[in-house]
Design a protein around this motif. Structure first.
Motif, mmCIF file in Angstrom:
data_model
loop_
_atom_site.group_PDB
_atom_site.id
_atom_site.type_symbol
_atom_site.label_atom_id
_atom_site.label_comp_id
_atom_site.label_asym_id
_atom_site.label_seq_id
_atom_site.Cartn_x
_atom_site.Cartn_y
_atom_site.Cartn_z
ATOM 1 N N GLN A 25 -4.897 -6.964 -7.545
ATOM 2 C CA GLN A 25 -4.998 -6.984 -5.722
ATOM 3 C C GLN A 25 -4.219 -7.799 -5.118
ATOM 4 O OE1 GLN A 25 -9.311 -5.628 -4.757
ATOM 5 N NE2 GLN A 25 -8.827 -6.806 -2.849
ATOM 6 N N THR A 51 -0.962 -1.500 -12.398
ATOM 7 C CA THR A 51 -2.525 -1.649 -11.672
ATOM 8 C C THR A 51 -3.338 -1.950 -11.127
ATOM 9 O OG1 THR A 51 -3.053 0.159 -14.019
ATOM 10 C CG2 THR A 51 -5.525 -0.749 -12.775
ATOM 11 N N VAL A 52 -3.875 -1.586 -9.347
ATOM 12 C CA VAL A 52 -4.769 -2.032 -8.909
ATOM 13 C C VAL A 52 -5.564 -1.901 -8.952
ATOM 14 C CG1 VAL A 52 -4.593 -2.055 -6.208
ATOM 15 C CG2 VAL A 52 -2.794 -1.682 -7.243
ATOM 16 N N ILE A 53 -6.701 -3.025 -8.875
ATOM 17 C CA ILE A 53 -7.988 -2.702 -9.049
ATOM 18 C C ILE A 53 -9.064 -3.024 -7.653
ATOM 19 C CG2 ILE A 53 -8.309 -2.690 -11.321
ATOM 20 C CD1 ILE A 53 -9.436 -6.040 -10.895
ATOM 21 N N ASP A 54 -9.723 -2.825 -7.254
ATOM 22 C CA ASP A 54 -10.855 -3.471 -6.138
ATOM 23 C C ASP A 54 -11.960 -4.375 -6.635
ATOM 24 O OD1 ASP A 54 -12.416 -3.633 -3.913
ATOM 25 O OD2 ASP A 54 -12.424 -1.677 -3.693
ATOM 26 N N LYS A 242 -4.725 -0.156 -2.363
ATOM 27 C CA LYS A 242 -5.880 0.746 -3.936
ATOM 28 C C LYS A 242 -5.702 2.570 -3.076
ATOM 29 C CE LYS A 242 -9.787 1.658 -6.836
ATOM 30 N NZ LYS A 242 -8.761 1.395 -8.042
#
Length: 243
Positions: A25, A51-54, A242
């Motif tokens: 992130q 992969t961008v997560i929160d 994201k």
């Protein structure tokens, strides 16, 4: 694919990735690695995916993520060029892994052992001192219940760490002003910057005033100098938001 790393709940874009894959992130810690990957892309046409997560949803606390990083913190790098795929966590460890394995021409590290040691000293200095102090300043400032002692403690320590960086960049005790933290002479852009700049650039968000930062003119010029790099701007840019 190693069953000890990936499970059914692992997102498809993570477990099906090829080559280098970063789960991140765009926080200061995420940006450290994002920037280095962009720099390596410019120098070597390095291929990688993300992969961008929160993290506000605690995605990083789920089992699929903990199998990659038991500490449950972003970022984590998976090197699928290794067999089985090799995960690397802790930002400084990721930076050092990347330059050792993917920077053969020493663009962002040093061949000379003493200059290498100097870069590692500044990288670890920020990792162990600057980031915890500035991070805790941010944390306590944003709480509904304000604790003045904690806020002042971490705020003052962050300013003290900024002063340490100013001493190095100004050449106060060497007589040689520096452009970068590590390396002979005026220094050279390296992992020392990559590990430090993403946090320091956010001094206004941490609540420091222009008057306070005016005490660190060399540090302010260093912030601008690093920010001028195209790879740096990409590494903190829209590609890592994201969707």
């Amino acid at each position: 694919m190693s069953q000890s790393i990936y499970i059914d709940e692992t997102p498809d874009d993570v477990k099906n990735a090829k080559g280098l894959h970063l789960v991140t992130q765009s926080t200061p810690n995420g940006q450290k690695v994002q920037i280095l990957l962009e720099e390596l892309k410019d120098k070597y046409d390095l291929k990688f995916t993300t992969t961008v997560i929160d993290i506000s949803t605690n995605e990083q606390k789920k089992e699929w993520f903990l199998r990659l990083n038991p500490n449950g913190r972003i970022p984590v790098l998976i090197d699928n060029n290794q067999s089985p795929p090799f995960p690397v966590f802790e930002t400084s460890a990721i930076l050092l892994y990347l330059v050792r394995n993917y920077d053969p021409d020493y663009h962002f590290r040093f061949k000379d052992e003493l200059q290498l040691s100097q870069a590692n000293q500044w990288l670890i200095f920020w990792h162990g001192s600057g980031a915890p102090y500035q991070g805790n300043t941010n944390f306590f400032r944003r709480q509904a219940e304000q604790i003045p002692f904690a806020i002042n403690r971490f705020r003052n320590e962050t300013l003290r760490v900024y002063e340490v960086l100013e001493i190095q960049l100004s050449g106060r005790y060497t007589g040689v002003e520096r452009d970068y933290l590590a390396g002979n002479g005026k220094g050279r852009y390296s992992v020392a910057e990559l590990g430090t700049w993403p946090w320091v650039k956010g001094w206004k968000n941490t609540g420091f005033t222009d008057e306070e930062l005016a005490k660190f003119p060399h540090l302010l010029r260093w912030i601008d100098r690093v920010a001028a790099r195209e790879a740096v701007q990409r590494g903190i840019g829209a590609a890592y938001q994201k969707k």
